[in-house]
Scaffold this motif. Structure first.
Motif, mmCIF file in Angstrom:
data_model
loop_
_atom_site.group_PDB
_atom_site.id
_atom_site.type_symbol
_atom_site.label_atom_id
_atom_site.label_comp_id
_atom_site.label_asym_id
_atom_site.label_seq_id
_atom_site.Cartn_x
_atom_site.Cartn_y
_atom_site.Cartn_z
ATOM 1 N N VAL A 142 0.855 -1.181 0.000
ATOM 2 C CA VAL A 142 0.000 0.000 0.000
ATOM 3 C C VAL A 142 0.895 1.237 0.000
ATOM 4 O O VAL A 142 1.760 1.387 0.871
ATOM 5 C CB VAL A 142 -0.929 0.018 1.232
ATOM 6 C CG1 VAL A 142 -1.831 1.255 1.197
ATOM 7 C CG2 VAL A 142 -1.766 -1.260 1.284
ATOM 8 N N ASP A 143 0.688 2.119 -0.963
ATOM 9 C CA ASP A 143 1.480 3.338 -1.043
ATOM 10 C C ASP A 143 1.338 4.163 0.232
ATOM 11 O O ASP A 143 0.260 4.214 0.834
ATOM 12 C CB ASP A 143 1.038 4.190 -2.235
ATOM 13 C CG ASP A 143 1.343 3.527 -3.574
ATOM 14 O OD1 ASP A 143 2.223 2.641 -3.591
ATOM 15 O OD2 ASP A 143 0.685 3.883 -4.568
ATOM 16 N N ALA A 144 2.435 4.838 0.610
ATOM 17 C CA ALA A 144 2.446 5.617 1.848
ATOM 18 C C ALA A 144 1.340 6.672 1.866
ATOM 19 O O ALA A 144 0.667 6.877 2.879
ATOM 20 C CB ALA A 144 3.812 6.281 2.037
ATOM 21 N N ALA A 145 1.132 7.343 0.734
ATOM 22 C CA ALA A 145 0.110 8.382 0.673
ATOM 23 C C ALA A 145 -1.292 7.801 0.840
ATOM 24 O O ALA A 145 -2.165 8.418 1.460
ATOM 25 C CB ALA A 145 0.207 9.137 -0.651
ATOM 26 N N LYS A 146 -1.507 6.605 0.309
ATOM 27 C CA LYS A 146 -2.829 5.980 0.379
ATOM 28 C C LYS A 146 -3.137 5.448 1.766
ATOM 29 O O LYS A 146 -4.296 5.433 2.193
ATOM 30 C CB LYS A 146 -2.913 4.845 -0.646
ATOM 31 C CG LYS A 146 -4.274 4.178 -0.712
ATOM 32 C CD LYS A 146 -4.307 3.099 -1.784
ATOM 33 C CE LYS A 146 -5.673 2.426 -1.845
ATOM 34 N NZ LYS A 146 -5.718 1.359 -2.872
ATOM 35 N N ARG A 147 -2.112 5.019 2.500
ATOM 36 C CA ARG A 147 -2.381 4.404 3.798
ATOM 37 C C ARG A 147 -2.485 5.410 4.934
ATOM 38 O O ARG A 147 -2.914 5.051 6.024
ATOM 39 C CB ARG A 147 -1.325 3.360 4.127
ATOM 40 C CG ARG A 147 0.075 3.859 4.360
ATOM 41 C CD ARG A 147 0.968 2.704 4.821
ATOM 42 N NE ARG A 147 2.341 3.081 5.021
ATOM 43 C CZ ARG A 147 3.336 2.831 4.173
ATOM 44 N NH1 ARG A 147 3.085 2.210 3.041
ATOM 45 N NH2 ARG A 147 4.573 3.215 4.442
ATOM 46 N N GLU A 148 -2.131 6.665 4.702
ATOM 47 C CA GLU A 148 -2.191 7.662 5.774
ATOM 48 C C GLU A 148 -3.622 7.843 6.274
ATOM 49 O O GLU A 148 -4.520 8.217 5.519
ATOM 50 C CB GLU A 148 -1.637 9.002 5.297
ATOM 51 C CG GLU A 148 -1.580 10.045 6.394
ATOM 52 C CD GLU A 148 -0.937 11.342 5.937
ATOM 53 O OE1 GLU A 148 -0.895 12.292 6.745
ATOM 54 O OE2 GLU A 148 -0.492 11.416 4.766
ATOM 55 N N GLY A 149 -3.858 7.524 7.537
ATOM 56 C CA GLY A 149 -5.180 7.652 8.135
ATOM 57 C C GLY A 149 -6.170 6.593 7.687
ATOM 58 O O GLY A 149 -7.345 6.642 8.078
ATOM 59 N N ALA A 150 -5.718 5.621 6.884
ATOM 60 C CA ALA A 150 -6.623 4.615 6.315
ATOM 61 C C ALA A 150 -6.644 3.346 7.157
ATOM 62 O O ALA A 150 -5.747 3.092 7.970
ATOM 63 C CB ALA A 150 -6.208 4.283 4.886
ATOM 64 N N TRP A 151 -7.677 2.552 6.931
ATOM 65 C CA TRP A 151 -7.802 1.223 7.538
ATOM 66 C C TRP A 151 -7.983 0.193 6.426
ATOM 67 O O TRP A 151 -8.777 0.398 5.506
ATOM 68 C CB TRP A 151 -9.011 1.150 8.462
ATOM 69 C CG TRP A 151 -8.869 1.922 9.733
ATOM 70 C CD1 TRP A 151 -9.057 3.276 9.894
ATOM 71 C CD2 TRP A 151 -8.527 1.410 11.019
ATOM 72 N NE1 TRP A 151 -8.845 3.627 11.206
ATOM 73 C CE2 TRP A 151 -8.520 2.498 11.929
ATOM 74 C CE3 TRP A 151 -8.222 0.127 11.498
ATOM 75 C CZ2 TRP A 151 -8.222 2.351 13.274
ATOM 76 C CZ3 TRP A 151 -7.942 -0.022 12.847
ATOM 77 C CH2 TRP A 151 -7.928 1.075 13.715
ATOM 78 N N ALA A 152 -7.222 -0.898 6.523
ATOM 79 C CA ALA A 152 -7.463 -2.036 5.640
ATOM 80 C C ALA A 152 -8.476 -2.948 6.309
ATOM 81 O O ALA A 152 -8.412 -3.186 7.516
ATOM 82 C CB ALA A 152 -6.177 -2.803 5.378
ATOM 83 N N GLN A 153 -9.416 -3.436 5.521
ATOM 84 C CA GLN A 153 -10.319 -4.483 5.990
ATOM 85 C C GLN A 153 -10.019 -5.735 5.175
ATOM 86 O O GLN A 153 -10.097 -5.711 3.941
ATOM 87 C CB GLN A 153 -11.781 -4.108 5.815
ATOM 88 C CG GLN A 153 -12.732 -5.153 6.406
ATOM 89 C CD GLN A 153 -14.077 -5.213 5.707
ATOM 90 O OE1 GLN A 153 -14.151 -5.162 4.491
ATOM 91 N NE2 GLN A 153 -15.137 -5.321 6.476
ATOM 92 N N THR A 154 -9.650 -6.814 5.877
ATOM 93 C CA THR A 154 -9.432 -8.098 5.228
ATOM 94 C C THR A 154 -10.525 -9.048 5.685
ATOM 95 O O THR A 154 -10.768 -9.191 6.884
ATOM 96 C CB THR A 154 -8.055 -8.685 5.582
ATOM 97 O OG1 THR A 154 -7.052 -7.685 5.387
ATOM 98 C CG2 THR A 154 -7.743 -9.878 4.699
#
Length: 339
Positions: A142-154
């Protein structure tokens, strides 16, 4: 396993309920209103995720809408429902694992537990395990810019084997608490796989939203097949799964099952995670009836532990061996690329 399969099919074929369920005491209110000084975005997100735990009366609504190839007729809308418990099985702060358990009645009118899907939430993930084609999942960075403040749901299947993963942000505008994923690929669900349809996977987005009476899981899916060697959207589908807090069912059996099988399933989860970490993904044959080729045996091992027929250590050893065998490269295809 035959009885389990029939009970699962029966549970998901239940008609919609006509009465309005009573609210459960353990259902949290939507996390959109947070006037506390220490209400950071991270804490607010965590509260939203944890708000999905509780005991619920669930309704499932599947509706194929627009067809994109000549001659295909969308299926009639399908509605079903059941009772489900959602429990926290791990919370490290930045990772939260929620286990769903269906509770149904068996032939003797006794509660019967069906371990259902699992959703894992990871804050600012460096990678996510995603579906990459037939029988194959890949660890995607996951790109650093995309993961900032984000949550992955698996999302994981009943035997804790993988299903799909996506990344998104929680938002709180318009008085609504919701998380929306990026577009993700997913294998067919059992409801479609058993019919052997002309499509073979989904491309879709997820939305989880808290409401004044529980929460909803919404999906916007393109059902995709192959035509002339190229991916082709066959039909669009909308899915609405509604979770309304309820105390109308005895969920004690669900918590008992979780307590008795917790060590076993924790070991199974670690085994899957280790395979993904060591190989950069997971190769696992899928079956229409069981989801994955490991589904039947892993669920039977858990039942044996729950019933006291097999010691946990023995069941864990058998499970690890099963997963190792099921995920090993096929000799004739070792090193080959899979779609």
């Amino acid at each position: 396993m035959l009885k389990r399969r029939h009970l699962l099919a029966a549970a998901l074929a239940l008609p919609l309920f006509s009465s309005v369920p009573a609210l459960a005491q353990n259902a949290a209110a939507p996390a959109a209103d947070c006037g506390k000084p220490d209400c950071t975005q991270f804490n607010r997100d965590r509260a939203a995720i944890l708000s999905m735990t509780g005991t619920y009366r669930v309704t499932f609504h599947f509706h194929e809408t627009a067809a994109f190839v000549p001659g295909y007729e969308p299926l009639e809308p399908k509605r079903s429902g059941g009772f489900e418990a959602v429990r926290v099985i791990e919370d490290t702060g930045r990772t939260i694992r929620l286990q769903h358990l269906l509770v149904v009645k068996d032939e003797e009118d006794k509660p019967f537990i069906i371990k259902h899907w699992r959703q894992d939430w990871t804050y600012e993930p460096e990678s996510v395990l995603t579906y990459a084609g037939p029988d194959q999942w890949k660890v995607k960075q996951v790109d650093a810019a995309k993961r900032e403040g984000a949550w992955a749901q698996t999302v994981w299947q009943t035997d804790d084997s993988p299903r799909y993963g996506g990344v998104g942000h929680w938002s709180y505008d318009r008085g609504e608490t919701r998380w929306i994923s990026d577009e993700t690929a997913r294998p067919l669900a059992r409801r479609d796989a058993v019919r052997k349809p002309v499509y073979d996977h989904y491309i879709g987005t997820n939305r989880h939203a808290l409401t004044h009476e529980g929460w909803v899981h919404e999906q916007d899916n393109a059902k995709v097949g192959t035509r002339d060697g190229q991916p082709q959207t066959i039909v669009h589908e909308v899915v609405l799964n509604s979770y309304r807090p309820s105390t109308e069912f005895d969920f004690a059996a669900a918590d008992s099952y979780m307590a008795k099988t917790a060590t076993f399933w924790a070991a199974v989860r670690r085994a899957w995670d280790e395979v993904a970490a060591q190989t950069g993904g997971i190769h696992l044959v899928q079956e229409a009836e069981n989801g994955s080729s490991t589904g039947k045996q892993l669920m039977e091992l858990a039942d044996a532990v729950n019933d006291g027929k097999t010691a946990t250590n023995d069941a864990v050893a058998q499970a690890k061996a099963l997963i190792a065998k099921a995920t090993a490269p096929e000799p004739a295809k070792a090193g080959a690329s899979r779609g």
